[in-house]
Design a protein around this motif. Structure first.
Motif, PDB file in Angstrom:
ATOM      1  N   THR A 190      18.521 -13.881  -1.283  1.00 55.78           N
ATOM      2  CA  THR A 190      18.710 -15.297  -1.612  1.00 55.78           C
ATOM      3  C   THR A 190      20.211 -15.588  -1.588  1.00 55.78           C
ATOM      4  O   THR A 190      21.032 -14.666  -1.477  1.00 55.78           O
ATOM      5  N   ALA A 191      20.567 -16.832  -1.765  1.00 50.51           N
ATOM      6  CA  ALA A 191      21.988 -17.174  -1.816  1.00 50.51           C
ATOM      7  C   ALA A 191      22.663 -16.456  -2.977  1.00 50.51           C
ATOM      8  O   ALA A 191      23.814 -16.003  -2.864  1.00 50.51           O
ATOM      9  N   THR A 192      21.963 -16.280  -4.083  1.00 48.21           N
ATOM     10  CA  THR A 192      22.553 -15.610  -5.247  1.00 48.21           C
ATOM     11  C   THR A 192      22.705 -14.114  -4.996  1.00 48.21           C
ATOM     12  O   THR A 192      23.730 -13.516  -5.358  1.00 48.21           O
ATOM     13  N   VAL A 193      21.691 -13.491  -4.370  1.00 44.72           N
ATOM     14  CA  VAL A 193      21.817 -12.065  -4.022  1.00 44.72           C
ATOM     15  C   VAL A 193      23.005 -11.883  -3.078  1.00 44.72           C
ATOM     16  O   VAL A 193      23.815 -10.956  -3.247  1.00 44.72           O
ATOM     17  N   ALA A 194      23.127 -12.771  -2.087  1.00 44.74           N
ATOM     18  CA  ALA A 194      24.236 -12.657  -1.125  1.00 44.74           C
ATOM     19  C   ALA A 194      25.576 -12.811  -1.844  1.00 44.74           C
ATOM     20  O   ALA A 194      26.513 -12.033  -1.610  1.00 44.74           O
ATOM     21  N   ALA A 195      25.671 -13.774  -2.739  1.00 42.83           N
ATOM     22  CA  ALA A 195      26.932 -13.996  -3.453  1.00 42.83           C
ATOM     23  C   ALA A 195      27.260 -12.796  -4.340  1.00 42.83           C
ATOM     24  O   ALA A 195      28.410 -12.347  -4.413  1.00 42.83           O
ATOM     25  N   ALA A 196      26.224 -12.240  -5.011  1.00 42.75           N
ATOM     26  CA  ALA A 196      26.454 -11.079  -5.888  1.00 42.75           C
ATOM     27  C   ALA A 196      26.884  -9.867  -5.069  1.00 42.75           C
ATOM     28  O   ALA A 196      27.743  -9.085  -5.498  1.00 42.75           O
ATOM     29  N   ALA A 197      26.294  -9.704  -3.876  1.00 46.86           N
ATOM     30  CA  ALA A 197      26.664  -8.573  -3.016  1.00 46.86           C
ATOM     31  C   ALA A 197      28.115  -8.704  -2.568  1.00 46.86           C
ATOM     32  O   ALA A 197      28.877  -7.728  -2.601  1.00 46.86           O
ATOM     33  N   LEU A 198      28.519  -9.904  -2.170  1.00 48.05           N
ATOM     34  CA  LEU A 198      29.909 -10.113  -1.740  1.00 48.05           C
ATOM     35  C   LEU A 198      30.861  -9.867  -2.896  1.00 48.05           C
ATOM     36  O   LEU A 198      31.901  -9.234  -2.748  1.00 48.05           O
ATOM     37  N   GLN A 199      30.494 -10.346  -4.072  1.00 49.86           N
ATOM     38  CA  GLN A 199      31.335 -10.148  -5.256  1.00 49.86           C
ATOM     39  C   GLN A 199      31.503  -8.659  -5.543  1.00 49.86           C
ATOM     40  O   GLN A 199      32.577  -8.219  -5.964  1.00 49.86           O
ATOM     41  N   ALA A 200      30.432  -7.897  -5.276  1.00 47.96           N
ATOM     42  CA  ALA A 200      30.456  -6.464  -5.598  1.00 47.96           C
ATOM     43  C   ALA A 200      31.033  -5.626  -4.465  1.00 47.96           C
ATOM     44  O   ALA A 200      30.970  -4.400  -4.512  1.00 47.96           O
ATOM     45  N   GLY A 201      31.538  -6.280  -3.428  1.00 47.32           N
ATOM     46  CA  GLY A 201      32.255  -5.555  -2.384  1.00 47.32           C
ATOM     47  C   GLY A 201      31.425  -5.179  -1.181  1.00 47.32           C
ATOM     48  O   GLY A 201      31.913  -4.477  -0.300  1.00 47.32           O
ATOM     49  N   ALA A 202      30.142  -5.608  -1.131  1.00 51.00           N
ATOM     50  CA  ALA A 202      29.309  -5.277   0.030  1.00 51.00           C
ATOM     51  C   ALA A 202      29.463  -6.376   1.078  1.00 51.00           C
ATOM     52  O   ALA A 202      29.071  -7.514   0.833  1.00 51.00           O
ATOM     53  N   GLU A 203      30.037  -6.031   2.209  1.00 49.20           N
ATOM     54  CA  GLU A 203      30.166  -7.013   3.297  1.00 49.20           C
ATOM     55  C   GLU A 203      28.953  -6.959   4.214  1.00 49.20           C
ATOM     56  O   GLU A 203      28.649  -7.909   4.925  1.00 49.20           O
ATOM     57  N   GLN A 204      28.246  -5.814   4.207  1.00 49.19           N
ATOM     58  CA  GLN A 204      27.062  -5.636   5.047  1.00 49.19           C
ATOM     59  C   GLN A 204      25.928  -5.082   4.195  1.00 49.19           C
ATOM     60  O   GLN A 204      26.173  -4.354   3.229  1.00 49.19           O
ATOM     61  N   VAL A 205      24.704  -5.426   4.562  1.00 49.01           N
ATOM     62  CA  VAL A 205      23.529  -4.859   3.887  1.00 49.01           C
ATOM     63  C   VAL A 205      22.555  -4.372   4.959  1.00 49.01           C
ATOM     64  O   VAL A 205      22.598  -4.844   6.103  1.00 49.01           O
ATOM     65  N   LEU A 206      21.675  -3.445   4.566  1.00 47.32           N
ATOM     66  CA  LEU A 206      20.624  -2.983   5.476  1.00 47.32           C
ATOM     67  C   LEU A 206      19.415  -3.885   5.250  1.00 47.32           C
ATOM     68  O   LEU A 206      18.831  -3.891   4.161  1.00 47.32           O
ATOM     69  N   ALA A 207      19.070  -4.667   6.262  1.00 49.92           N
ATOM     70  CA  ALA A 207      17.982  -5.640   6.093  1.00 49.92           C
ATOM     71  C   ALA A 207      17.075  -5.597   7.313  1.00 49.92           C
ATOM     72  O   ALA A 207      17.515  -5.282   8.423  1.00 49.92           O
ATOM     73  N   HIS A 208      15.802  -5.931   7.100  1.00 50.52           N
ATOM     74  CA  HIS A 208      14.866  -5.974   8.227  1.00 50.52           C
ATOM     75  C   HIS A 208      15.251  -7.108   9.174  1.00 50.52           C
ATOM     76  O   HIS A 208      15.724  -8.163   8.727  1.00 50.52           O
ATOM     77  N   ARG A 209      15.033  -6.857  10.461  1.00 50.97           N
ATOM     78  CA  ARG A 209      15.330  -7.882  11.457  1.00 50.97           C
ATOM     79  C   ARG A 209      14.477  -9.125  11.177  1.00 50.97           C
ATOM     80  O   ARG A 209      13.339  -9.017  10.718  1.00 50.97           O
ATOM     81  N   ARG A 210      15.065 -10.279  11.447  1.00 49.06           N
ATOM     82  CA  ARG A 210      14.356 -11.547  11.225  1.00 49.06           C
ATOM     83  C   ARG A 210      13.400 -11.778  12.397  1.00 49.06           C
ATOM     84  O   ARG A 210      13.827 -11.751  13.555  1.00 49.06           O
ATOM     85  N   PRO A 211      12.097 -11.977  12.132  1.00 49.37           N
ATOM     86  CA  PRO A 211      11.167 -12.195  13.250  1.00 49.37           C
ATOM     87  C   PRO A 211      11.521 -13.470  14.016  1.00 49.37           C
ATOM     88  O   PRO A 211      11.889 -14.482  13.421  1.00 49.37           O
ATOM     89  N   THR A 212      11.403 -13.371  15.335  1.00 47.74           N
ATOM     90  CA  THR A 212      11.669 -14.548  16.172  1.00 47.74           C
ATOM     91  C   THR A 212      10.347 -15.070  16.730  1.00 47.74           C
ATOM     92  O   THR A 212       9.410 -14.302  16.973  1.00 47.74           O
ATOM     93  N   VAL A 213      10.294 -16.366  16.913  1.00 47.52           N
ATOM     94  CA  VAL A 213       9.058 -17.019  17.353  1.00 47.52           C
ATOM     95  C   VAL A 213       9.358 -17.915  18.556  1.00 47.52           C
ATOM     96  O   VAL A 213      10.365 -18.621  18.570  1.00 47.52           O
ATOM     97  N   THR A 214       8.479 -17.841  19.553  1.00 45.37           N
ATOM     98  CA  THR A 214       8.487 -18.800  20.669  1.00 45.37           C
ATOM     99  C   THR A 214       7.259 -19.681  20.507  1.00 45.37           C
ATOM    100  O   THR A 214       6.164 -19.178  20.245  1.00 45.37           O
ATOM    101  N   MET A 215       7.451 -20.974  20.663  1.00 42.66           N
ATOM    102  CA  MET A 215       6.321 -21.907  20.559  1.00 42.66           C
ATOM    103  C   MET A 215       5.995 -22.408  21.960  1.00 42.66           C
ATOM    104  O   MET A 215       6.892 -22.884  22.678  1.00 42.66           O
ATOM    105  N   LEU A 216       4.737 -22.275  22.345  1.00 44.86           N
ATOM    106  CA  LEU A 216       4.285 -22.832  23.625  1.00 44.86           C
ATOM    107  C   LEU A 216       3.308 -23.958  23.320  1.00 44.86           C
ATOM    108  O   LEU A 216       2.221 -23.714  22.783  1.00 44.86           O
ATOM    109  N   VAL A 217       3.721 -25.172  23.589  1.00 47.26           N
ATOM    110  CA  VAL A 217       2.903 -26.359  23.301  1.00 47.26           C
ATOM    111  C   VAL A 217       2.173 -26.697  24.593  1.00 47.26           C
ATOM    112  O   VAL A 217       2.784 -27.158  25.553  1.00 47.26           O
TER     113      VAL A 217
END
Ligand SMILES: Nc1nc2c(c(=O)[nH]1)N[C@H]1C(S)=C(S)[C@@H](COP(=O)(O)OP(=O)(O)OC[C@H]3O[C@@H](n4cnc5c(N)ncnc54)[C@H](O)[C@@H]3O)O[C@H]1N2
Ligand code: MOO
Length: 392
Positions: free
Chosen positions: A160-187
């Motif tokens: 969340t925005a708060t987790v991100a802010a707390a991580a930056l405050q604590a010195g973490a510039e990078q985190v290990l996170a799952h890739r964000r799923p991408t979607v293609t829409m065919l109408v």
């Protein structure tokens, strides 16, 4: 397949996408694959907790200079009987024993004199007993708020925005996170237009915005939305060329002369995870996985039916790919008259008080007004609780 089984298959079959190191500022909405821990003390250095004078030894103190936040103290160690003017957050000079807030002192020429208990303060407030050993030091020591190793957020937590802010405050510039799923829409649909007012026989596309919102809510991102004619070659090519984790196809889900999706998926050797759901509306919805691992979600063309399908299959699928832990769907007490579906569920808009609204497979207005949908099994009776889906 029952609606509950279809929802469970969409939620439970796909594995989270690979984890990768991600800049914290780009990780919002993604799921942590490893815990984030504090990497440096917070605050990182001893600093002043109040605006005033850093002092050493007994007063009155001779003022030697000024330290503002963001700049190192100059002049070396603070000697007994001297002071520097200091701003909140500024680096405390070596030797400083306390910070005297402006309110607790007065300045005469280059001397700082502590306001005595009996004197009124410069701002007119009574001084109180600020002197002596119990006087507050107004110093924040390095690591007072957070020390290295402290847990900032566990694996599995959404950034969340708060987790991100707390991580930056604590010195973490990078985190290990799952890739964000991408979607293609065919109408799909010769009659579907994506802008302006429909001419005779045309309809305005209602799906792109809904799919964008549902995808984002589940932790994914809609990369592209393309409108396609009712042409099997065009749909086949678009399915083949879509480089995203999920392909959403609106229309072409049924048995009409222009409905080619099922044949194309069979020809592509897709595995069907869901092929038709015992629900109304939305029964032609489907979920398949292509041999290369891309998922295809088929939304029936009727707009309300398509919304039901996106909430039933697309949202839990994207959430699972994003690595989000499955959360139970909310339930609500539902009241009102409804025609149930024998052997399946009827999915109906409900208002905040659980009151049912009538809706056919086409109109979206009832869902827009109501804000949620109730999933009613065929043995539901007026006043029973039911599982609900929140419309985007
Ligand atoms: N013989 C049968 N006919 C139909 C069946 C069936 O089982 N047997 N199922 C019906 C049901 S239920 C539904 S739902 C629809 C599903 O149709 P398709 O997914 O094949 O979609 P189309 O035929 O292309 O369109 C249906 C309807 O939706 C409108 N539409 C399509 N795309 C959009 C869009 N992007 N925005 C707004 N509206 C859209 C389209 O103009 C049609 O009016 O099939 C029934 N028939
Ligand atoms: O999916 Mo259809 O009527 O059930 O709209």
């Amino acid at each position: 397949m029952s609606w509950a089984d279809a929802y469970a298959v969409a939620r439970d079959t796909a594995k989270p996408l690979a984890a990768e190191l991600t800049r914290v500022v780009e990780a919002t909405g993604r799921v942590l694959a490893a815990a984030v821990r504090c990497e440096r003390p917070v605050p990182a250095f001893d600093n002043a907790a109040m605006d005033g004078f850093a002092i050493a030894g007994d007063g009155p103190w001779t003022v030697r200079g000024r330290v503002l936040a963001g700049r190192p103290a100059d002049g070396g160690r603070l000697l007994p009987g001297t002071a520097v003017e200091i701003a909140t957050g500024a680096l405390l000079p070596d030797g400083a024993e306390a910070v005297l807030p402006y309110e607790d002192c007065r300045v005469e020429d280059d001397l700082v004199i502590e306001v005595a208990a009996t004197e009124d303060r410069p701002d007119g407030r009574p001084a109180g007993d600020q002197t002596g050993p119990r006087r507050k030091r107004h110093i924040r020591r390095a690591g007072d708020a957070l020390s290295p190793g402290t847990l900032i957020a566990p694996a599995g937590r959404i950034v969340t925005a708060t987790v991100a802010a707390a991580a930056l405050q604590a010195g973490a510039e990078q985190v290990l996170a799952h890739r964000r799923p991408t979607v293609t829409m065919l109408v799909t649909g010769d009659e579907v237009i994506t802008e302006g007012s429909p001419g005779p026989g045309q309809v305005r596309d209602t799906f792109t915005g809904l799919v964008t919102a549902i995808t984002a809510r589940a932790g994914g991102r809609l990369d592209i939305s393309r409108r396609l004619p009712d042409d099997p070659a065009a749909l086949g090519e678009a399915l083949h060329g879509a480089c995203s984790d999920v392909i959403v196809v609106s229309g072409s889900s049924s048995a009409g002369a222009a409905d080619h999706l099922h044949r194309l998926l069979d020809e592509a050797a897709a595995t069907w995870l869901v092929r038709g759901v015992a629900c109304r509306p939305g029964h032609p919805q489907a979920l398949a996985v292509l041999p290369d691992g891309r998922h295809v979600v088929s939304l029936p063309g009727n707009p309300y039916a398509g919304l039901v399908a996106a909430l039933t299959l697309l949202e839990p699928l994207v959430a699972a790919l994003a690595g989000r832990p499955p959360a139970p769907l909310p339930t609500a007490t539902v009241t009102g008259p409804v025609r149930l579906m024998a052997g399946g569920v009827r999915i109906v808009p409900i208002g905040p008080a659980g009151d049912l609204a009538a809706a056919g497979p086409v109109g979206l207005h009832a869902a827009a007004v109501a804000g949620a949908l109730a999933v009613l099994p065929d043995d539901w009776t007026d006043g029973d609780p039911a599982v609900t889906l929140t419309v985007p």
